[in-house]
Motif scaffolding. Structure first.
Motif, short mmCIF file in Angstrom:
data_model
loop_
_atom_site.label_atom_id
_atom_site.label_comp_id
_atom_site.label_asym_id
_atom_site.label_seq_id
_atom_site.Cartn_x
_atom_site.Cartn_y
_atom_site.Cartn_z
N CYS A 69 -0.39 24.77 50.76
CA CYS A 69 -0.55 23.46 50.21
C CYS A 69 -1.76 23.23 49.54
O CYS A 69 -2.30 22.42 49.11
N ARG A 70 -2.83 24.32 49.85
CA ARG A 70 -4.06 24.46 49.23
C ARG A 70 -4.02 25.05 47.73
O ARG A 70 -4.64 24.15 46.77
N ARG B 297 -0.27 23.03 46.12
CA ARG B 297 -0.25 21.61 46.57
C ARG B 297 1.08 21.21 47.12
O ARG B 297 1.62 20.06 46.94
N ASN C 23 3.34 17.70 56.30
CA ASN C 23 2.39 16.88 55.66
C ASN C 23 0.91 17.33 55.68
O ASN C 23 0.40 17.50 56.82
N PRO C 24 0.28 17.70 54.66
CA PRO C 24 -1.11 18.36 54.90
C PRO C 24 -1.99 17.43 55.55
O PRO C 24 -3.06 17.81 56.31
N GLU C 25 -1.77 16.10 55.51
CA GLU C 25 -2.57 15.12 56.21
C GLU C 25 -2.70 15.23 57.35
O GLU C 25 -3.65 14.71 58.09
N THR C 26 -1.46 15.52 57.98
CA THR C 26 -1.27 15.36 59.49
C THR C 26 -1.21 16.76 60.12
O THR C 26 -1.01 16.82 61.23
N CYS C 27 -0.90 17.92 59.34
CA CYS C 27 -0.56 18.97 59.67
C CYS C 27 -1.94 19.67 60.41
O CYS C 27 -3.00 19.81 59.92
N THR D 205 -4.00 22.46 59.00
CA THR D 205 -5.29 22.38 57.96
C THR D 205 -6.64 21.94 58.67
O THR D 205 -7.51 22.13 57.95
N GLU D 206 -6.63 21.88 59.97
CA GLU D 206 -7.90 21.64 60.57
C GLU D 206 -8.69 23.00 60.86
O GLU D 206 -8.12 24.05 60.70
#
Length: 337
Positions: A250-251, A254, A261-265, A268-269
């Motif tokens: 996702c980085r 994309r 979803n990268p926003e909620t996965c 990605t933290e």
């Protein structure tokens, strides 16, 4: 599918190989031709004359047929499917197949004795990772660290051991030195000591890092590390974090092959980047780089010296070339005698 442009598989293969001539070595082109031709021949046998008709189910049938009819060894199956995925991803870029189809190519994960060569970062993915860093995080600590790791084939401990004085800008080289008394031993002690030539692109990156971004600090022993944080020499854990973080699809691509979803996965933290099933630790950088140089016709002895690993260990743990690839490389050498 209505938005796709019709193209037959063999024409797509030739266009793909022509496109890759600028980025892949001659031996890699041969390897890709062999692997993808196997896939194209399989499609031809089944009457698939338009890549627009390619589906995830067909690719899975190809994989199962290869495993059964061709008696693929697990490592061969992985190599064949990895290259097929790269080809399908390229076909997406020319609107020959449905977008996202490459994410449905399931390459096996090797385990046990089959997994002596389990994960690696293939050259195409490494180039995407480094291109993403070059474009969006140029000259960052992560960019410098992962670029040094890829181009030198060095272990994490060797990368963090480098001092400013170990970089020779004029000769475009790095010197690895065993310094256990000041916290940076090399795995094979003094036999690990070596000079490594680096490409001009990496030298330019290091020049910019030193001039523009490198925190001007010393470590606890008063040495001047090449790769520093505000606290001193970079830690192995930081290097591992960079590898896990920036190899997340996702980085650099994309999109997530798992549909997350990268926003909620949570992967990605910052503290959980290693939990991403698709990212890799630092070691696959080394393994993938070694395989890349072998596929580029660099003799095993030279790769052995540069990577600080014996030829026997390379053959058992690192060399991802198939028997067919090795045969074609031997043929090329013999043809030149």
């Amino acid at each position: 599918m209505s938005d796709l442009d019709p193209i037959d598989p063999r024409t797509a293969l030739e266009l793909y190989l022509e496109d890759k001539k600028g980025t892949l070595s001659r031996s890699s082109i041969k390897s890709h031709r062999y692997r993808i031709s196997t896939f194209v021949d399989w499609l031809d046998d089944r009457g698939i004359t338009n890549l627009n008709d390619l589906t995830g189910r067909l690719i899975k049938e190809y994989q199962l047929d290869g495993r059964k009819a061709s008696d693929w060894a697990p490592s061969t199956e992985k190599s064949m499917l990895d290259t097929t995925r790269v080809f399908v991803r390229w076909c997406e870029s020319i609107e020959a197949v449905d977008s996202g189809l490459s994410e449905r190519v399931q390459s096996p994960t090797l385990t046990g004795d089959e997994g002596v060569r389990d994960q690696q970062l293939d050259a195409e993915t490494a180039q995407e990772v480094l291109k993403n860093l070059d474009r969006f995080h140029y000259c960052s600590r992560a960019h410098v660290t992962l670029a040094v790791m890829w181009y030198t084939m060095a272990r994490c401990g060797a990368v963090r051991s480098l001092d400013l004085a170990d970089y020779d800008a004029d000769k475009q080289s790095l010197r690895f030195t065993h310094r256990p008394e000041t916290g940076t031993p090399l795995k094979n002690k003094h036999t690990s000591e070596r000079y490594v030539a680096i490409p001009e692109s990496l030298a330019d990156l290091l020049d910019d890092w030193i001039e523009l971004k490198r925190p001007d600090v010393t470590d606890e022993y008063g040495r001047d590390p090449l790769i520093t944080t505000t606290n001193g020499r970079i830690a192995k854990g930081t290097i591992a974090g960079y590898a896990y973080k920036y190899t997340q699809p996702c980085r650099y691509n994309r999109r997530c092959p798992l549909g997350r979803n990268p926003e909620t996965c949570e992967s990605t933290e910052h503290a959980k980047v290693s939990s991403c099933p698709e990212s890799v630790s630092p070691h696959p950088f080394r393994r993938g780089s070694i395989t890349h140089w072998l596929r580029s016709d660099v003799p095993t002895q030279i790769v052995s010296d540069r990577a600080d690993v014996s030829e026997g260990v390379i053959d058992k743990h690192y060399d991802e070339r198939t028997d067919q690839e090795k045969m074609e490389q031997r043929r090329e050498y013999l043809d030149n005698v």
